[in-house]
Design a protein around this motif. Structure first.
Motif, PDB file in Angstrom:
ATOM      1  N   LEU A 147      -9.418 -35.397 -44.494  1.00 48.83           N
ATOM      2  CA  LEU A 147      -8.418 -34.551 -45.122  1.00 48.83           C
ATOM      3  C   LEU A 147      -7.001 -34.885 -44.676  1.00 48.83           C
ATOM      4  O   LEU A 147      -6.034 -34.537 -45.344  1.00 48.83           O
ATOM      5  CB  LEU A 147      -8.720 -33.076 -44.814  1.00 48.83           C
ATOM      6  CG  LEU A 147     -10.038 -32.532 -45.376  1.00 48.83           C
ATOM      7  CD1 LEU A 147     -10.240 -31.086 -44.947  1.00 48.83           C
ATOM      8  CD2 LEU A 147     -10.072 -32.651 -46.888  1.00 48.83           C
ATOM      9  N   ARG A 148      -6.870 -35.540 -43.549  1.00 52.80           N
ATOM     10  CA  ARG A 148      -5.552 -35.925 -43.026  1.00 52.80           C
ATOM     11  C   ARG A 148      -5.648 -37.325 -42.429  1.00 52.80           C
ATOM     12  O   ARG A 148      -6.755 -37.827 -42.207  1.00 52.80           O
ATOM     13  CB  ARG A 148      -5.085 -34.914 -41.980  1.00 52.80           C
ATOM     14  CG  ARG A 148      -6.024 -34.748 -40.811  1.00 52.80           C
ATOM     15  CD  ARG A 148      -5.545 -33.648 -39.867  1.00 52.80           C
ATOM     16  NE  ARG A 148      -5.449 -32.370 -40.536  1.00 52.80           N
ATOM     17  CZ  ARG A 148      -6.477 -31.537 -40.680  1.00 52.80           C
ATOM     18  NH1 ARG A 148      -7.680 -31.869 -40.226  1.00 52.80           N
ATOM     19  NH2 ARG A 148      -6.319 -30.392 -41.285  1.00 52.80           N
ATOM     20  N   PRO A 149      -4.509 -37.985 -42.192  1.00 48.83           N
ATOM     21  CA  PRO A 149      -4.560 -39.334 -41.621  1.00 48.83           C
ATOM     22  C   PRO A 149      -5.409 -39.383 -40.357  1.00 48.83           C
ATOM     23  O   PRO A 149      -5.302 -38.515 -39.486  1.00 48.83           O
ATOM     24  CB  PRO A 149      -3.082 -39.634 -41.320  1.00 48.83           C
ATOM     25  CG  PRO A 149      -2.324 -38.824 -42.323  1.00 48.83           C
ATOM     26  CD  PRO A 149      -3.113 -37.557 -42.482  1.00 48.83           C
ATOM     27  N   ALA A 150      -6.262 -40.409 -40.275  1.00 48.58           N
ATOM     28  CA  ALA A 150      -7.176 -40.511 -39.143  1.00 48.58           C
ATOM     29  C   ALA A 150      -7.530 -41.966 -38.893  1.00 48.58           C
ATOM     30  O   ALA A 150      -7.366 -42.821 -39.769  1.00 48.58           O
ATOM     31  CB  ALA A 150      -8.447 -39.701 -39.412  1.00 48.58           C
ATOM     32  N   THR A 151      -8.000 -42.239 -37.696  1.00 48.89           N
ATOM     33  CA  THR A 151      -8.500 -43.569 -37.358  1.00 48.89           C
ATOM     34  C   THR A 151      -9.999 -43.471 -37.105  1.00 48.89           C
ATOM     35  O   THR A 151     -10.499 -42.464 -36.603  1.00 48.89           O
ATOM     36  CB  THR A 151      -7.801 -44.143 -36.117  1.00 48.89           C
ATOM     37  OG1 THR A 151      -7.970 -43.245 -35.003  1.00 48.89           O
ATOM     38  CG2 THR A 151      -6.319 -44.329 -36.377  1.00 48.89           C
ATOM     39  N   VAL A 152     -10.696 -44.531 -37.466  1.00 48.06           N
ATOM     40  CA  VAL A 152     -12.151 -44.605 -37.314  1.00 48.06           C
ATOM     41  C   VAL A 152     -12.490 -45.987 -36.776  1.00 48.06           C
ATOM     42  O   VAL A 152     -11.864 -46.975 -37.160  1.00 48.06           O
ATOM     43  CB  VAL A 152     -12.871 -44.377 -38.666  1.00 48.06           C
ATOM     44  CG1 VAL A 152     -14.387 -44.448 -38.491  1.00 48.06           C
ATOM     45  CG2 VAL A 152     -12.460 -43.054 -39.289  1.00 48.06           C
ATOM     46  N   THR A 153     -13.484 -46.056 -35.905  1.00 52.27           N
ATOM     47  CA  THR A 153     -13.967 -47.346 -35.427  1.00 52.27           C
ATOM     48  C   THR A 153     -15.450 -47.462 -35.738  1.00 52.27           C
ATOM     49  O   THR A 153     -16.239 -46.582 -35.394  1.00 52.27           O
ATOM     50  CB  THR A 153     -13.747 -47.511 -33.911  1.00 52.27           C
ATOM     51  OG1 THR A 153     -12.341 -47.496 -33.642  1.00 52.27           O
ATOM     52  CG2 THR A 153     -14.313 -48.833 -33.417  1.00 52.27           C
ATOM     53  N   GLU A 154     -15.809 -48.533 -36.451  1.00 55.23           N
ATOM     54  CA  GLU A 154     -17.190 -48.825 -36.800  1.00 55.23           C
ATOM     55  C   GLU A 154     -17.553 -50.169 -36.170  1.00 55.23           C
ATOM     56  O   GLU A 154     -17.218 -51.215 -36.711  1.00 55.23           O
ATOM     57  CB  GLU A 154     -17.366 -48.890 -38.323  1.00 55.23           C
ATOM     58  CG  GLU A 154     -17.109 -47.581 -39.051  1.00 55.23           C
ATOM     59  CD  GLU A 154     -18.352 -46.714 -39.133  1.00 55.23           C
ATOM     60  OE1 GLU A 154     -19.450 -47.254 -38.895  1.00 55.23           O
ATOM     61  OE2 GLU A 154     -18.217 -45.511 -39.422  1.00 55.23           O
ATOM     62  N   GLY A 155     -18.194 -50.137 -35.007  1.00 55.79           N
ATOM     63  CA  GLY A 155     -18.481 -51.378 -34.300  1.00 55.79           C
ATOM     64  C   GLY A 155     -17.183 -52.022 -33.846  1.00 55.79           C
ATOM     65  O   GLY A 155     -16.388 -51.418 -33.122  1.00 55.79           O
ATOM     66  N   PRO A 177      -6.639 -54.588 -31.538  1.00 56.68           N
ATOM     67  CA  PRO A 177      -7.004 -53.259 -31.048  1.00 56.68           C
ATOM     68  C   PRO A 177      -7.137 -52.236 -32.166  1.00 56.68           C
ATOM     69  O   PRO A 177      -6.803 -52.496 -33.318  1.00 56.68           O
ATOM     70  CB  PRO A 177      -5.814 -52.914 -30.149  1.00 56.68           C
ATOM     71  CG  PRO A 177      -4.655 -53.554 -30.867  1.00 56.68           C
ATOM     72  CD  PRO A 177      -5.197 -54.848 -31.436  1.00 56.68           C
ATOM     73  N   ALA A 178      -7.624 -51.060 -31.780  1.00 56.25           N
ATOM     74  CA  ALA A 178      -7.638 -49.932 -32.711  1.00 56.25           C
ATOM     75  C   ALA A 178      -6.205 -49.582 -33.101  1.00 56.25           C
ATOM     76  O   ALA A 178      -5.243 -49.892 -32.381  1.00 56.25           O
ATOM     77  CB  ALA A 178      -8.317 -48.729 -32.059  1.00 56.25           C
ATOM     78  N   PHE A 179      -6.042 -48.957 -34.243  1.00 57.45           N
ATOM     79  CA  PHE A 179      -4.714 -48.561 -34.693  1.00 57.45           C
ATOM     80  C   PHE A 179      -4.135 -47.504 -33.748  1.00 57.45           C
ATOM     81  O   PHE A 179      -4.778 -46.485 -33.471  1.00 57.45           O
ATOM     82  CB  PHE A 179      -4.763 -48.017 -36.119  1.00 57.45           C
ATOM     83  CG  PHE A 179      -5.009 -49.075 -37.155  1.00 57.45           C
ATOM     84  CD1 PHE A 179      -3.951 -49.805 -37.684  1.00 57.45           C
ATOM     85  CD2 PHE A 179      -6.293 -49.347 -37.593  1.00 57.45           C
ATOM     86  CE1 PHE A 179      -4.175 -50.789 -38.638  1.00 57.45           C
ATOM     87  CE2 PHE A 179      -6.527 -50.331 -38.548  1.00 57.45           C
ATOM     88  CZ  PHE A 179      -5.465 -51.052 -39.057  1.00 57.45           C
ATOM     89  N   HIS A 180      -2.942 -47.768 -33.282  1.00 57.02           N
ATOM     90  CA  HIS A 180      -2.236 -46.806 -32.440  1.00 57.02           C
ATOM     91  C   HIS A 180      -1.726 -45.669 -33.319  1.00 57.02           C
ATOM     92  O   HIS A 180      -1.515 -45.844 -34.528  1.00 57.02           O
ATOM     93  CB  HIS A 180      -1.068 -47.506 -31.735  1.00 57.02           C
ATOM     94  CG  HIS A 180      -0.423 -46.694 -30.669  1.00 57.02           C
ATOM     95  ND1 HIS A 180       0.574 -45.778 -30.931  1.00 57.02           N
ATOM     96  CD2 HIS A 180      -0.624 -46.652 -29.318  1.00 57.02           C
ATOM     97  CE1 HIS A 180       0.968 -45.220 -29.797  1.00 57.02           C
ATOM     98  NE2 HIS A 180       0.260 -45.723 -28.805  1.00 57.02           N
ATOM     99  N   ARG A 181      -1.520 -44.510 -32.710  1.00 50.85           N
ATOM    100  CA  ARG A 181      -1.036 -43.374 -33.512  1.00 50.85           C
ATOM    101  C   ARG A 181       0.315 -43.669 -34.153  1.00 50.85           C
ATOM    102  O   ARG A 181       0.627 -43.147 -35.224  1.00 50.85           O
ATOM    103  CB  ARG A 181      -0.969 -42.103 -32.663  1.00 50.85           C
ATOM    104  CG  ARG A 181      -0.022 -42.152 -31.492  1.00 50.85           C
ATOM    105  CD  ARG A 181       0.016 -40.795 -30.772  1.00 50.85           C
ATOM    106  NE  ARG A 181       0.868 -40.825 -29.593  1.00 50.85           N
ATOM    107  CZ  ARG A 181       0.459 -41.170 -28.390  1.00 50.85           C
ATOM    108  NH1 ARG A 181      -0.807 -41.527 -28.207  1.00 50.85           N
ATOM    109  NH2 ARG A 181       1.284 -41.173 -27.367  1.00 50.85           N
TER     110      ARG A 181
END
Length: 206
Positions: A147-155, A177-181
């Motif tokens: 519903l709002r901006p979010a980060t997800v990690t799949e493997g 790396p994962a997306f920083h805020r």
């Protein structure tokens, strides 16, 4: 080649200069430094460097990491050339062709945040509406419509998901790396401006 390095370092005078000198010793030309955060006496910076490729990127990571208190969190290739203002180009194209706003955004955004690919997903049925040329035929994730901006990690795949009217923009990074805020906020702001331009542009042509 262009490389992006995410570096965590002590937030005190002189440390950034030591890191810059370490890059210079390795033959890496710093093109841009982006401060992602500063808190609790530490900073996280993204360095964009031009790299001759004489050494492997992992060796660059090791050499920079010898600066006391410094940790290189990630090294990955980037197509985001500093000084070219591609975000303004994106907004200009959307303003000129508002009916192609989603396609233009999806095609452009990976280069704006040093990502690999992007897709627009229908918020109702979860099907891909449009994908950038690097996107896989099947998007390997199950939930892409928060519903709002979010980060997800799949493997090893890092995703940034941002709602936009009836679709969701999904940006993926498999290297780095994962997306920083701060990156998620940049994507969300771009999506918001593109949505406004698209709605106002289409309404003028109806």
């Amino acid at each position: 080649m262009l490389l992006r390095l995410r570096v965590s370092l002590p937030d005190r005078p002189g440390v950034l200069g030591q890191v810059a000198r370490a890059f210079g010793v390795m033959g890496a030309d710093i093109l841009q430094v982006t401060v992602l955060e500063r808190q609790a006496g530490r900073a996280v910076d993204d360095f964009t460097v031009s790299w001759s490729g004489v050494f492997e990127p992992d060796e660059l990571r090791e050499r920079i990491g010898v600066v006391p208190g410094t940790r290189v969190e990630a090294v990955w290739p980037t197509r985001e050339a500093p000084g070219t203002s591609p975000d303004y180009d994106l907004l200009g194209h959307v303003a000129g062709e508002p009916d192609r706003a989603v396609v233009t955004l999806v095609d452009a955004v990976p280069d704006l945040v040093s990502a690999d690919w992007a897709v627009a997903v229908d918020s109702g049925n979860g099907k891909v509406v449009h994908g950038s040329w690097q996107a896989p035929e099947e998007v390997p994730v199950s939930e892409l419509t928060p519903l709002r901006p979010a980060t997800v990690t799949e493997g090893s795949l890092h995703l940034a998901c941002v709602p936009m009217d009836d679709t969701h923009l999904v940006v993926a990074r498999s290297q780095g790396p994962a997306f920083h805020r701060a990156e998620l906020d940049k994507i969300a702001r771009l999506v918001g401006i593109v949505a406004v331009l698209a709605r106002s542009g289409v309404s003028r042509t109806v």
